[in-house]
Design a protein around this motif. Structure first.
Motif, PDB file in Angstrom:
ATOM      1  N   ASP A 145      42.122 -20.536  -5.334  1.00  0.00           N
ATOM      2  CA  ASP A 145      43.043 -20.881  -4.251  1.00  0.00           C
ATOM      3  C   ASP A 145      43.459 -19.652  -3.449  1.00  0.00           C
ATOM      4  O   ASP A 145      43.877 -19.774  -2.294  1.00  0.00           O
ATOM      5  N   ALA A 146      43.357 -18.464  -4.064  1.00  0.00           N
ATOM      6  CA  ALA A 146      43.776 -17.227  -3.398  1.00  0.00           C
ATOM      7  C   ALA A 146      42.575 -16.372  -2.995  1.00  0.00           C
ATOM      8  O   ALA A 146      42.682 -15.152  -2.893  1.00  0.00           O
ATOM      9  N   SER A 147      41.451 -17.001  -2.752  1.00  0.00           N
ATOM     10  CA  SER A 147      40.208 -16.260  -2.506  1.00  0.00           C
ATOM     11  C   SER A 147      40.241 -15.393  -1.253  1.00  0.00           C
ATOM     12  O   SER A 147      39.450 -14.458  -1.123  1.00  0.00           O
ATOM     13  N   TYR A 148      41.148 -15.683  -0.318  1.00  0.00           N
ATOM     14  CA  TYR A 148      41.208 -14.890   0.915  1.00  0.00           C
ATOM     15  C   TYR A 148      42.476 -14.043   0.990  1.00  0.00           C
ATOM     16  O   TYR A 148      42.876 -13.583   2.060  1.00  0.00           O
ATOM     17  N   ILE A 149      43.102 -13.797  -0.145  1.00  0.00           N
ATOM     18  CA  ILE A 149      44.261 -12.904  -0.213  1.00  0.00           C
ATOM     19  C   ILE A 149      43.801 -11.620  -0.881  1.00  0.00           C
ATOM     20  O   ILE A 149      43.297 -11.637  -2.007  1.00  0.00           O
ATOM     21  N   ASN A 150      43.960 -10.500  -0.187  1.00  0.00           N
ATOM     22  CA  ASN A 150      43.453  -9.233  -0.696  1.00  0.00           C
ATOM     23  C   ASN A 150      44.313  -8.088  -0.170  1.00  0.00           C
ATOM     24  O   ASN A 150      44.659  -8.055   1.013  1.00  0.00           O
ATOM     25  N   GLY A 151      44.696  -7.182  -1.056  1.00  0.00           N
ATOM     26  CA  GLY A 151      45.472  -6.013  -0.668  1.00  0.00           C
ATOM     27  C   GLY A 151      46.948  -6.304  -0.459  1.00  0.00           C
ATOM     28  O   GLY A 151      47.666  -5.462   0.094  1.00  0.00           O
ATOM     29  N   SER A 152      47.408  -7.453  -0.912  1.00  0.00           N
ATOM     30  CA  SER A 152      48.792  -7.858  -0.662  1.00  0.00           C
ATOM     31  C   SER A 152      49.678  -7.664  -1.892  1.00  0.00           C
ATOM     32  O   SER A 152      49.189  -7.692  -3.030  1.00  0.00           O
ATOM     33  N   THR A 153      50.952  -7.511  -1.638  1.00  0.00           N
ATOM     34  CA  THR A 153      51.952  -7.525  -2.699  1.00  0.00           C
ATOM     35  C   THR A 153      52.824  -8.748  -2.485  1.00  0.00           C
ATOM     36  O   THR A 153      53.513  -8.854  -1.465  1.00  0.00           O
ATOM     37  N   LEU A 154      52.774  -9.651  -3.435  1.00  0.00           N
ATOM     38  CA  LEU A 154      53.504 -10.929  -3.317  1.00  0.00           C
ATOM     39  C   LEU A 154      54.883 -10.790  -3.955  1.00  0.00           C
ATOM     40  O   LEU A 154      54.999 -10.550  -5.158  1.00  0.00           O
ATOM     41  N   ALA A 155      55.915 -10.917  -3.136  1.00  0.00           N
ATOM     42  CA  ALA A 155      57.291 -10.874  -3.653  1.00  0.00           C
ATOM     43  C   ALA A 155      57.613 -12.180  -4.356  1.00  0.00           C
ATOM     44  O   ALA A 155      57.447 -13.264  -3.772  1.00  0.00           O
ATOM     45  N   VAL A 156      58.053 -12.086  -5.602  1.00  0.00           N
ATOM     46  CA  VAL A 156      58.462 -13.258  -6.362  1.00  0.00           C
ATOM     47  C   VAL A 156      59.893 -12.971  -6.817  1.00  0.00           C
ATOM     48  O   VAL A 156      60.159 -12.657  -7.970  1.00  0.00           O
ATOM     49  N   ASP A 157      60.816 -13.056  -5.843  1.00  0.00           N
ATOM     50  CA  ASP A 157      62.168 -12.546  -6.086  1.00  0.00           C
ATOM     51  C   ASP A 157      63.278 -13.524  -5.725  1.00  0.00           C
ATOM     52  O   ASP A 157      64.458 -13.144  -5.690  1.00  0.00           O
ATOM     53  N   GLY A 158      62.929 -14.772  -5.437  1.00  0.00           N
ATOM     54  CA  GLY A 158      63.959 -15.760  -5.145  1.00  0.00           C
ATOM     55  C   GLY A 158      64.605 -15.608  -3.780  1.00  0.00           C
ATOM     56  O   GLY A 158      65.551 -16.328  -3.448  1.00  0.00           O
ATOM     57  N   GLY A 159      64.102 -14.683  -2.970  1.00  0.00           N
ATOM     58  CA  GLY A 159      64.687 -14.461  -1.650  1.00  0.00           C
ATOM     59  C   GLY A 159      65.822 -13.446  -1.727  1.00  0.00           C
ATOM     60  O   GLY A 159      66.970 -13.790  -1.962  1.00  0.00           O
ATOM     61  N   TRP A 160      65.476 -12.178  -1.539  1.00  0.00           N
ATOM     62  CA  TRP A 160      66.458 -11.108  -1.669  1.00  0.00           C
ATOM     63  C   TRP A 160      67.322 -11.033  -0.401  1.00  0.00           C
ATOM     64  O   TRP A 160      66.816 -11.030   0.707  1.00  0.00           O
ATOM     65  N   LEU A 161      68.640 -10.991  -0.572  1.00  0.00           N
ATOM     66  CA  LEU A 161      69.554 -10.928   0.576  1.00  0.00           C
ATOM     67  C   LEU A 161      69.830  -9.489   0.970  1.00  0.00           C
ATOM     68  O   LEU A 161      69.954  -8.632   0.109  1.00  0.00           O
TER      69      LEU A 161
END
Length: 255
Positions: free
Chosen positions: A239-255
């Protein structure tokens, strides 16, 4: 069909916390999992047993991720055991808090040897075996893009990880391999519990933790390790075959 059926994956630092949940989730999706640990063989074997009880396949391999020779042996042993390697999830890391005047060269070497060098050389070792379609996920942190008192050394090490995936992406992309990173925010683990107060601004030390969370995170709670594992599972899947070089934030939405 499970998303990762027929795949072999190494998850470093997976005897507890986020790493454990990643290993469990990838196994649930059909991958054969190498559970890496540094100093907790009993906990690692417990993870292996849980995976096997759920019908999955796993084995535990010891390796200190600050030692390049052990990293290389970890990857070699995994390939010898399973005949291939398709996914590397580099999760192992160490925390550090310290005022500028207190940071020593030993502190720097200890943190960067695991959080930066360990991840770089794990990617290097895995890339020797990964086929086209292979996946690498490293671990950065939301600390790389926000200010926390006395957290400079750790934050710098995690910022380096995001820089690594950005710059390794075109090199590995030529071979059809993607490399990305996750950047978890506050997550309900034993490590987070040990350091929760240190992430709080000194002026808020006497404020109830629940109120601090509500003021800093859009979802007003810590992440559960399973939620971080779900993000990793997405990044290593087709499903993520075209995502490359990225940093995915998994932080609940930082304020």
């Amino acid at each position: 069909m499970k998303k990762l059926a027929g795949k072999v994956t190494i998850v470093t630092g997976s005897s507890r916390g986020i790493g454990k949940e990643i290993a469990m989730k990838l196994a649930h999706e059909g991958a054969k999992v190498v559970v890496n640990y540094s100093s907790s063989p009993k906990k690692a074997e417990e993870v292996v047993n849980q995976i096997q009880q759920q019908g999955g396949e796993a084995m535990a391999i010891q390796a200190d991720m600050s030692q390049v020779d052990q990293i290389q042996q970890l990857v070699t042993t995994a390939v010898e055991q399973y005949g291939q390697l398709d996914i590397l999830v580099s999760n192992a890391g160490i925390e550090h808090f310290g005022k500028l005047e207190e940071i020593t060269l030993q502190d720097f070497e200890r943190v960067f040897s695991v959080n930066v060098a360990g991840q770089l050389f794990a990617a290097q070792a895995a890339a020797r075996y990964l086929p086209s379609g292979g996946r690498i996920v490293l671990t950065s942190s939301d600390s790389a893009r926000k200010s926390v008192f006395y957290h400079t050394l750790y934050a710098a090490s995690k910022a380096a990880v995001s820089a690594m995936v950005l710059n390794l992406a075109p090199e590995l992309g030529e071979r059809g391999i993607t490399i990305n990173a996750i950047a978890p925010g506050g997550t309900a683990t034993d490590m987070a519990q040990e350091n929760a107060k240190r992430y709080t601004h000194p002026a808020l030390q006497n404020v109830p933790p629940e109120a601090v969370l509500k003021s800093q995170i859009s979802l007003q709670r810590l992440a559960q390790p399973k939620e971080i594992a779900a993000a990793v599972t997405f990044l290593v899947s087709d499903d993520a075959s075209y995502i490359n070089g990225s940093t995915l934030a998994v932080d609940g939405g930082w304020l």
